[in-house]
Design a protein around this motif. Structure first.
Motif, mmCIF file in Angstrom:
data_model
loop_
_atom_site.group_PDB
_atom_site.id
_atom_site.type_symbol
_atom_site.label_atom_id
_atom_site.label_comp_id
_atom_site.label_asym_id
_atom_site.label_seq_id
_atom_site.Cartn_x
_atom_site.Cartn_y
_atom_site.Cartn_z
ATOM 1 N N PHE A 4 0.863 -1.174 0.000
ATOM 2 C CA PHE A 4 0.000 0.000 0.000
ATOM 3 C C PHE A 4 0.903 1.228 0.000
ATOM 4 O O PHE A 4 1.569 1.510 1.000
ATOM 5 N N HIS A 5 0.930 1.940 -1.101
ATOM 6 C CA HIS A 5 1.795 3.116 -1.241
ATOM 7 C C HIS A 5 1.445 4.174 -0.199
ATOM 8 O O HIS A 5 0.295 4.584 -0.077
ATOM 9 N N GLY A 6 2.431 4.586 0.566
ATOM 10 C CA GLY A 6 2.253 5.661 1.527
ATOM 11 C C GLY A 6 1.587 5.264 2.830
ATOM 12 O O GLY A 6 1.308 6.115 3.663
ATOM 13 N N VAL A 7 1.321 3.977 3.025
ATOM 14 C CA VAL A 7 0.656 3.519 4.248
ATOM 15 C C VAL A 7 1.719 3.072 5.243
ATOM 16 O O VAL A 7 2.602 2.286 4.922
ATOM 17 N N LYS A 8 1.599 3.575 6.451
ATOM 18 C CA LYS A 8 2.544 3.211 7.505
ATOM 19 C C LYS A 8 2.052 1.952 8.216
ATOM 20 O O LYS A 8 0.850 1.714 8.332
ATOM 21 N N ALA A 9 2.995 1.160 8.690
ATOM 22 C CA ALA A 9 2.669 -0.108 9.355
ATOM 23 C C ALA A 9 1.674 0.063 10.508
ATOM 24 O O ALA A 9 0.741 -0.737 10.637
ATOM 25 N N PRO A 10 1.817 1.093 11.357
ATOM 26 C CA PRO A 10 0.841 1.249 12.447
ATOM 27 C C PRO A 10 -0.596 1.453 11.934
ATOM 28 O O PRO A 10 -1.546 0.992 12.566
ATOM 29 N N ASP A 11 -0.755 2.122 10.792
ATOM 30 C CA ASP A 11 -2.101 2.315 10.236
ATOM 31 C C ASP A 11 -2.692 0.982 9.802
ATOM 32 O O ASP A 11 -3.878 0.716 10.013
ATOM 33 N N LEU A 12 -1.873 0.131 9.210
ATOM 34 C CA LEU A 12 -2.347 -1.190 8.801
ATOM 35 C C LEU A 12 -2.700 -2.031 10.023
ATOM 36 O O LEU A 12 -3.725 -2.709 10.035
ATOM 37 N N GLN A 13 -1.896 -1.941 11.068
ATOM 38 C CA GLN A 13 -2.194 -2.662 12.304
ATOM 39 C C GLN A 13 -3.514 -2.175 12.915
ATOM 40 O O GLN A 13 -4.341 -2.978 13.359
ATOM 41 N N ARG A 14 -3.713 -0.878 12.915
ATOM 42 C CA ARG A 14 -4.957 -0.322 13.459
ATOM 43 C C ARG A 14 -6.168 -0.754 12.628
ATOM 44 O O ARG A 14 -7.233 -1.020 13.163
ATOM 45 N N LEU A 15 -5.992 -0.799 11.309
ATOM 46 C CA LEU A 15 -7.081 -1.211 10.438
ATOM 47 C C LEU A 15 -7.465 -2.661 10.708
ATOM 48 O O LEU A 15 -8.648 -2.985 10.811
ATOM 49 N N VAL A 16 -6.485 -3.523 10.858
ATOM 50 C CA VAL A 16 -6.761 -4.928 11.159
ATOM 51 C C VAL A 16 -7.457 -5.044 12.519
ATOM 52 O O VAL A 16 -8.420 -5.795 12.678
ATOM 53 N N THR A 17 -7.004 -4.261 13.493
ATOM 54 C CA THR A 17 -7.659 -4.243 14.801
ATOM 55 C C THR A 17 -9.113 -3.820 14.658
ATOM 56 O O THR A 17 -10.004 -4.431 15.242
ATOM 57 N N PHE A 18 -9.374 -2.778 13.869
ATOM 58 C CA PHE A 18 -10.741 -2.322 13.656
ATOM 59 C C PHE A 18 -11.583 -3.418 13.006
ATOM 60 O O PHE A 18 -12.728 -3.652 13.405
ATOM 61 N N LEU A 19 -11.028 -4.097 12.034
ATOM 62 C CA LEU A 19 -11.775 -5.142 11.327
ATOM 63 C C LEU A 19 -12.142 -6.295 12.256
ATOM 64 O O LEU A 19 -13.226 -6.866 12.145
ATOM 65 N N TYR A 20 -11.266 -6.647 13.175
ATOM 66 C CA TYR A 20 -11.521 -7.763 14.084
ATOM 67 C C TYR A 20 -12.309 -7.365 15.323
ATOM 68 O O TYR A 20 -13.120 -8.132 15.820
ATOM 69 N N GLN A 21 -12.064 -6.168 15.848
ATOM 70 C CA GLN A 21 -12.678 -5.777 17.113
ATOM 71 C C GLN A 21 -13.790 -4.745 16.964
ATOM 72 O O GLN A 21 -14.535 -4.505 17.902
ATOM 73 N N GLY A 22 -13.868 -4.089 15.807
ATOM 74 C CA GLY A 22 -14.906 -3.102 15.585
ATOM 75 C C GLY A 22 -14.627 -1.748 16.200
ATOM 76 O O GLY A 22 -15.460 -0.852 16.155
ATOM 77 N N GLU A 23 -13.448 -1.594 16.778
ATOM 78 C CA GLU A 23 -13.047 -0.315 17.348
ATOM 79 C C GLU A 23 -11.532 -0.260 17.411
ATOM 80 O O GLU A 23 -10.854 -1.287 17.368
#
Length: 70
Positions: A4-23
């Motif tokens: 993902f161009h320009g995406v930082k690892a913490p943003d991807l981690q947060r997105l995965v957290t959101f997808l699994y936990q809903g927050e």
């Protein structure tokens, strides 16, 4: 491998957290970047309409300080 161009690892981690936990907890300095990333991927629950509503409700000065008032 997916890049993902320009995406930082913490943003991807947060997105995965959101997808699994809903927050997810996000610092105010990272909020716009995270929401833009989620919008680019068209993540359900973080759609453009929801993001616009969220941005209008959140007073960025009160994020993560426990003083949120709608």
């Amino acid at each position: 491998m997916i890049y993902f161009h320009g995406v930082k690892a913490p943003d991807l981690q947060r997105l995965v957290t959101f997808l699994y936990q809903g927050e997810v907890e996000i610092a105010k300095k990272d909020l716009d970047r995270f929401l833009n990333f989620a919008e680019d991927l068209k993540i359900r629950g973080l759609s453009e309409k929801y993001i616009d509503s969220l941005r209008s409700l959140i007073k960025l000065d009160s994020c993560l300080q426990g003083s949120y008032t709608p």
